[in-house]
Design an enzyme around this catalytic site. Structure first.
Site, PDB file in Angstrom:
ATOM      1  N   THR A  17       2.603   6.247   3.527  1.00  0.00           N
ATOM      2  CA  THR A  17       2.050   6.782   4.767  1.00  0.00           C
ATOM      3  C   THR A  17       1.473   5.672   5.642  1.00  0.00           C
ATOM      4  OG1 THR A  17       1.544   8.896   3.701  1.00  0.00           O
ATOM      5  CG2 THR A  17       0.371   8.375   5.742  1.00  0.00           C
ATOM      6  N   CYS A  31       1.571   1.121  -8.492  1.00  0.00           N
ATOM      7  CA  CYS A  31       2.860   1.664  -8.050  1.00  0.00           C
ATOM      8  C   CYS A  31       3.920   1.571  -9.136  1.00  0.00           C
ATOM      9  CB  CYS A  31       3.328   0.939  -6.788  1.00  0.00           C
ATOM     10  SG  CYS A  31       3.544  -0.841  -6.984  1.00  0.00           S
ATOM     11  N   GLY A  64       0.818  -1.205   0.000  1.00  0.00           N
ATOM     12  CA  GLY A  64       0.000   0.000   0.000  1.00  0.00           C
ATOM     13  C   GLY A  64       0.852   1.254   0.000  1.00  0.00           C
ATOM     14  N   SER A  65       0.315   2.314   0.551  1.00  0.00           N
ATOM     15  CA  SER A  65       0.985   3.609   0.489  1.00  0.00           C
ATOM     16  C   SER A  65       2.104   3.710   1.520  1.00  0.00           C
ATOM     17  CB  SER A  65      -0.031   4.732   0.744  1.00  0.00           C
ATOM     18  OG  SER A  65      -0.460   4.712   2.104  1.00  0.00           O
ATOM     19  N   GLY A 107       2.124   2.496   5.340  1.00  0.00           N
ATOM     20  CA  GLY A 107       3.214   1.578   5.647  1.00  0.00           C
ATOM     21  C   GLY A 107       3.970   1.973   6.907  1.00  0.00           C
ATOM     22  N   GLU A 109       5.591  -3.429   1.059  1.00  0.00           N
ATOM     23  CA  GLU A 109       5.718  -3.130  -0.371  1.00  0.00           C
ATOM     24  C   GLU A 109       4.959  -1.830  -0.602  1.00  0.00           C
ATOM     25  OE1 GLU A 109       4.640  -5.012  -4.772  1.00  0.00           O
ATOM     26  OE2 GLU A 109       3.709  -5.827  -2.961  1.00  0.00           O
TER      27      GLU A 109
END
Length: 361
Positions: free
Chosen positions: A234, A287, A231-232, A236, A253
């Protein structure tokens, strides 16, 4: 623990449940998502509670005791049968994926196909013991042992492929796993776990649908040994901080900012479709999509003209319509981020080569 894979039965894609300890369960509170192409309500899904998480974790820990002692051959056989069953339900998975995520049906079908291929490819890996040192005094052998219970936090852009990547990595190496699909795209993840009950002992593969509170329940749970998150950046950071409370193993990731460099000796006509697709696939909500293009000045004008012309050929619409390439932005949060990018045209005094407008519904 001998595993005899079942042939598998077709799934019903009209109702959706959590999978806990091999059983389909629901909750007193439910929620639904919105089809991003037409804003119609999708089916109801459970909202998992702390009690649901505790039951799933206990089941996973109980299952781990036996599953961790199976052989790679036994796990491979079960996963291979699972991959066959995903293929047998591929059309329904793809239609459900388009319903919940918005990506065109052909892209959804490709994702489902990549998921079963991922299982078959990853289970070809041989995980062997390594002799680190051997002499008259000692022999040191490196072995890769199962960790325990994994929690998989899956994003909304590739909810089938990324769920399967986490599932097969855990299960093939002797671990059990609890999948948490994104609240924006819970449907395929729930069906992947339901399908798994036909091939794996209860508790090996489970899935919990929930709201934003579910992630912290998993990352902070003392009896989950590993968290894998896609995910993002932030989010993460929050996942890592939460996992640190119990010293969990964690794999992140996170988002990318990928450039493409185009040299002056390329075949422009050959690479334009490749660069165009890899810039805009899944409405650029990936991504790994190209975020920045650096083009040699000798070919810049020709390259730009042909890229614009190619982009104009890409159809926008509902993912169920024929030949659509651009489906809708998946959710309101992502839509607001896209709108912010448009504001930079004015604030940064950018030159627009292919105009358009924002339809805010």
């Amino acid at each position: 623990m001998a595993i005899v894979p079942a042939k598998g039965s077709p799934l019903d894609f009209t109702t959706f449940h959590n999978t806990i300890n091999g059983e389909l369960t629901s909750t007193s509170t439910t929620r639904h998502t919105i089809n991003p192409a037409n804003f119609k309500a999708n089916p109801e899904v459970p909202v998992a509670t702390h009690e649901d998480v505790d039951r799933a974790v206990k089941s996973a820990r109980d299952a781990f005791k036996k599953w961790s002692k199976t052989t790679f051959a036994e796990r491979r056989a079960a996963l291979s049968a699972y991959a066959d069953a995903i293929d047998a339900n591929a059309d329904a998975f793809a239609k459900t994926l388009t319903m919940e995520q918005g990506k065109p049906l052909n892209q959804a079908s490709t994702e489902v196909g990549m998921a079963s291929m991922c299982i078959r490819t990853m289970t070809e890996i041989e995980i062997k013991e390594n002799v680190i040192e051997e002499n008259d005094d000692r022999k040191i052998i490196q072995r890769f042992l199962p960790i325990g219970v994994a929690g998989a936090i899956v994003p909304w852009n590739f909810p089938v492929l990324l769920a399967i990547g986490k599932i097969v990595s855990a299960v093939y190496t002797g671990n059990t796993i609890i999948v948490k699909p994104s609240p924006f795209t819970p449907y395929c993840g729930l069906k992947l776990a339901e399908l798994a009950t036909q091939f794996f002992p209860q508790g090996v593969i489970q899935c919990l649908s929930g709201d934003d509170s579910l992630g912290p329940m998993l990352t902070e749970h003392p009896n989950i040994d590993k968290i894998t998150f896609t995910g993002s950046i932030t989010t993460g950071k929050r996942v890592m901080a939460s996992c640190a409370k119990t010293l969990k193993s964690v794999t992140l990731e996170l988002g990318g900012n990928d450039p493409a460099i185009v040299c002056d000796d390329v075949d422009i006509d050959a690479i334009i479709p490749q660069i165009g697709i890899l810039s805009y696939l899944c409405s650029s909500q990936v991504c790994m999509m190209i975020k920045r293009l650096y083009v040699h000045e000798k070919i810049y004008d020709e390259f730009l003209e042909k890229l614009v012309a190619f982009t104009k050929t890409l159809k926008v619409g509902d993912g169920n319509e024929p030949d659509v390439f651009f489906g809708p932005i998946q959710n309101k949060m992502q839509f607001e981020k896209a709108k912010e990018l448009f504001t930079s045209i004015t604030t940064d005094n950018l030159k627009v080569v292919l105009g358009g407008s924002i339809e805010d519904s």
